[in-house]
Design an enzyme around this catalytic site. Structure first.
Site, PDB file in Angstrom:
ATOM      1  N   GLY A 133      -1.598   6.225 -13.590  1.00 14.08           N
ATOM      2  CA  GLY A 133      -0.382   5.432 -13.348  1.00 14.08           C
ATOM      3  C   GLY A 133      -0.049   5.545 -11.870  1.00 14.08           C
ATOM      4  N   ASN A 145       0.692   8.933  -9.590  1.00 15.69           N
ATOM      5  CA  ASN A 145      -0.335   9.349  -8.610  1.00 15.69           C
ATOM      6  C   ASN A 145       0.271   9.490  -7.221  1.00 15.69           C
ATOM      7  OD1 ASN A 145      -2.278   9.161 -10.624  1.00 15.69           O
ATOM      8  ND2 ASN A 145      -2.980   7.131 -10.007  1.00 15.69           N
ATOM      9  N   ARG A 163      -0.312  -0.319 -23.753  1.00 18.40           N
ATOM     10  CA  ARG A 163       0.971  -0.098 -23.076  1.00 18.40           C
ATOM     11  C   ARG A 163       2.045  -1.074 -23.543  1.00 18.40           C
ATOM     12  NH1 ARG A 163      -0.822  -1.239 -16.964  1.00 18.40           N
ATOM     13  NH2 ARG A 163       0.808   0.267 -16.543  1.00 18.40           N
ATOM     14  N   ARG A 179      -2.523  -6.552 -10.557  1.00 18.90           N
ATOM     15  CA  ARG A 179      -3.363  -6.381 -11.752  1.00 18.90           C
ATOM     16  C   ARG A 179      -3.286  -7.662 -12.567  1.00 18.90           C
ATOM     17  NH1 ARG A 179      -4.313  -2.706  -9.051  1.00 18.90           N
ATOM     18  NH2 ARG A 179      -4.503  -0.496  -9.538  1.00 18.90           N
ATOM     19  N   ALA A 238     -12.964   1.199   3.172  1.00 17.23           N
ATOM     20  CA  ALA A 238     -13.753   2.042   4.078  1.00 17.23           C
ATOM     21  C   ALA A 238     -13.552   1.683   5.545  1.00 17.23           C
ATOM     22  CB  ALA A 238     -15.224   1.939   3.705  1.00 17.23           C
ATOM     23  N   GLY A 249      -5.876   4.329  -3.024  1.00 21.38           N
ATOM     24  CA  GLY A 249      -4.689   3.626  -2.518  1.00 21.38           C
ATOM     25  C   GLY A 249      -3.403   4.377  -2.848  1.00 21.38           C
ATOM     26  N   ASP A 250      -3.318   4.957  -4.053  1.00 17.61           N
ATOM     27  CA  ASP A 250      -2.118   5.722  -4.431  1.00 17.61           C
ATOM     28  C   ASP A 250      -2.020   6.998  -3.596  1.00 17.61           C
ATOM     29  OD1 ASP A 250      -1.901   3.803  -6.432  1.00 17.61           O
ATOM     30  OD2 ASP A 250      -2.770   5.091  -7.974  1.00 17.61           O
TER      31      ASP A 250
HETATM   32  P1  ADP Z   1      -6.724   0.100  -2.756  1.00 18.16           P
HETATM   33  O1  ADP Z   1      -7.536   0.813  -3.783  1.00 18.16           O
HETATM   34  O2  ADP Z   1      -5.254   0.221  -2.969  1.00 18.16           O
HETATM   35  O3  ADP Z   1      -7.189  -1.308  -2.465  1.00 18.16           O
HETATM   36  P2  ADP Z   1      -8.202   0.886  -0.402  1.00 18.16           P
HETATM   37  O4  ADP Z   1      -9.497   0.626  -1.099  1.00 18.16           O
HETATM   38  O5  ADP Z   1      -7.846   0.000   0.743  1.00 18.16           O
HETATM   39  O6  ADP Z   1      -6.973   0.925  -1.425  1.00 18.16           O
HETATM   40  O7  ADP Z   1      -8.232   2.398   0.080  1.00 18.16           O
HETATM   41  C1  ADP Z   1      -7.085   3.062   0.523  1.00 18.16           C
HETATM   42  C2  ADP Z   1      -7.440   3.986   1.655  1.00 18.16           C
HETATM   43  O8  ADP Z   1      -8.412   4.929   1.180  1.00 18.16           O
HETATM   44  C3  ADP Z   1      -8.094   3.303   2.855  1.00 18.16           C
HETATM   45  O9  ADP Z   1      -7.103   2.828   3.757  1.00 18.16           O
HETATM   46  C4  ADP Z   1      -8.908   4.449   3.444  1.00 18.16           C
HETATM   47  O10 ADP Z   1      -8.089   5.275   4.252  1.00 18.16           O
HETATM   48  C5  ADP Z   1      -9.323   5.257   2.214  1.00 18.16           C
HETATM   49  N1  ADP Z   1     -10.674   4.911   1.742  1.00 18.16           N
HETATM   50  C6  ADP Z   1     -11.012   4.075   0.732  1.00 18.16           C
HETATM   51  N2  ADP Z   1     -12.349   3.992   0.577  1.00 18.16           N
HETATM   52  C7  ADP Z   1     -12.887   4.816   1.510  1.00 18.16           C
HETATM   53  C8  ADP Z   1     -14.225   5.198   1.872  1.00 18.16           C
HETATM   54  N3  ADP Z   1     -15.298   4.719   1.234  1.00 18.16           N
HETATM   55  N4  ADP Z   1     -14.381   6.080   2.894  1.00 18.16           N
HETATM   56  C9  ADP Z   1     -13.320   6.596   3.544  1.00 18.16           C
HETATM   57  N5  ADP Z   1     -12.033   6.271   3.250  1.00 18.16           N
HETATM   58  C10 ADP Z   1     -11.814   5.403   2.251  1.00 18.16           C
END
Ligand code: ADP
Length: 306
Positions: free
Chosen positions: A29, A33, A100, A162, A222, A250-251
């Protein structure tokens, strides 16, 4: 405990299928998180959550207590269940199934909100998922946002789109309305592209600034994060790690960002700290277990700088 950060959303018990076919229980959730990530970074944080009067609800309360997350605004509903989801692994990759509908969190109404407690925090954090689960919940989130703003608290919002929960047109309408009442916008790039119909990260940041946010931290997976304020913008690089599972990256970013922003007030510094926290969290499986604590994040930052 007086809390600086209040996270409002639905906690979900997770049952994740293992290679032998059995399901391993965990906690998920997005709001929960985020709260745990913030607590592990030293923030004074609480959950505003609605759980069933069931064993899963007990399990969340004990998790939050162990993590130092304040539970005084957690309410238990004897007539509804705590939300649950299953992750199964088939030929088409991960599949998510949710139980849910009718959950305690989806039954929350605006009149259930603790008015004084919401007004007493520095930041209220909510998400698109908090609003997607039912129209009552969407109304309750708008009311919580209005209460926070009326009392001078800031609002942080992660769209966390979502499309299993609501169609894009409704998600857009609700999330844009909420974003126009948001001070700290924490969107992910893929979600923002779908919501705004824009490709370019700078154009997306511009749109959220125009809607009224004072800080936008657009996460780029990334590629790190683009942080923008009306005065300045900067791309903050990600940290290279062996990522095995980006669940809740992201969380983790949101929680670490808000903790560091509360402590120091600089969104650019907070984004670098949160990039490090989120990178570390991708090195382990699941949402909560691999979330790093402040000491580990700071040691990693020193290692990367030195
Ligand atoms: P969401 O899942 O909310 O879309 P992101 O995929 O943008 O979020 O990831 C959130 C943060 O996690 C990124 O801003 C980065 O700092 C980190 N992150 C995500 N994937 C990687 C990765 N493969 N290597 C390093 N940091 C990562």
């Amino acid at each position: 405990m007086t809390v600086d950060l209040l996270c409002f959303g639905e906690p979900l018990l997770e049952f994740n299928q293992q290679s032998d076919g059995r399901y391993l229980a965990g906690h998920g959730g997005d709001a929960s998180n985020c709260a745990i990530a913030a607590a592990r970074s030293g923030a004074r944080v609480g959950m505003l959550a609605h759980l069933g009067a069931d064993a899963f609800g007990d399990s969340f309360e004990s998790l939050w207590r162990d993590e130092g997350v304040d539970t005084s605004l957690v309410r238990r509903n004897p007539e509804a269940h705590t939300g649950v989801y299953f992750v199964s692994h088939g030929t088409q990759g991960h599949q998510f199934s949710y139980l849910r509908a009718g959950s305690a969190s989806s039954r929350v109404r605006p009149r259930d909100l603790p008015v004084d407690a919401i007004g007493a925090v520095r930041i209220l954090h909510v998400s698109g998922i908090s609003q997607a689960i039912s129209s009552d919940a969407a109304d309750a989130v708008f009311e919580a946002i209005a209460l926070a703003r009326a009392a001078g608290a800031r609002v942080s919002y992660d769209p966390n789109l979502r499309l299993k929960l609501w169609p894009l047109a409704r998600a857009r309408a609700v999330i844009h309305a909420a974003m126009s009442m948001t001070d700290i916008a924490l969107p992910g790039l893929d979600d923002a592209r779908q919501l705004l119909g824009l490709e370019d990260a700078d154009a997306i940041a511009d749109r959220y600034l125009e809607m009224g946010a004072g800080v936008v931290a657009l996460t780029l997976g990334a590629d790190g994060t683009l942080v923008a304020t009306p005065e300045r913008r900067q791309r903050i690089g990600a940290f290279p790690v062996q990522a095995v599972d980006a669940t809740a990256a992201g969380d983790t970013f949101d929680g670490a960002f808000l903790a560091e922003y509360l402590a120091g007030g600089d969104p650019f510094v907070a984004a670098r700290y949160a990039n490090a926290a989120a990178a570390l969290s991708t090195q382990g499986y699941g949402a909560v277990a691999p979330m790093p604590r402040r000491a580990a994040i700071e040691a990693f930052l020193r290692e990367c700088t030195g």
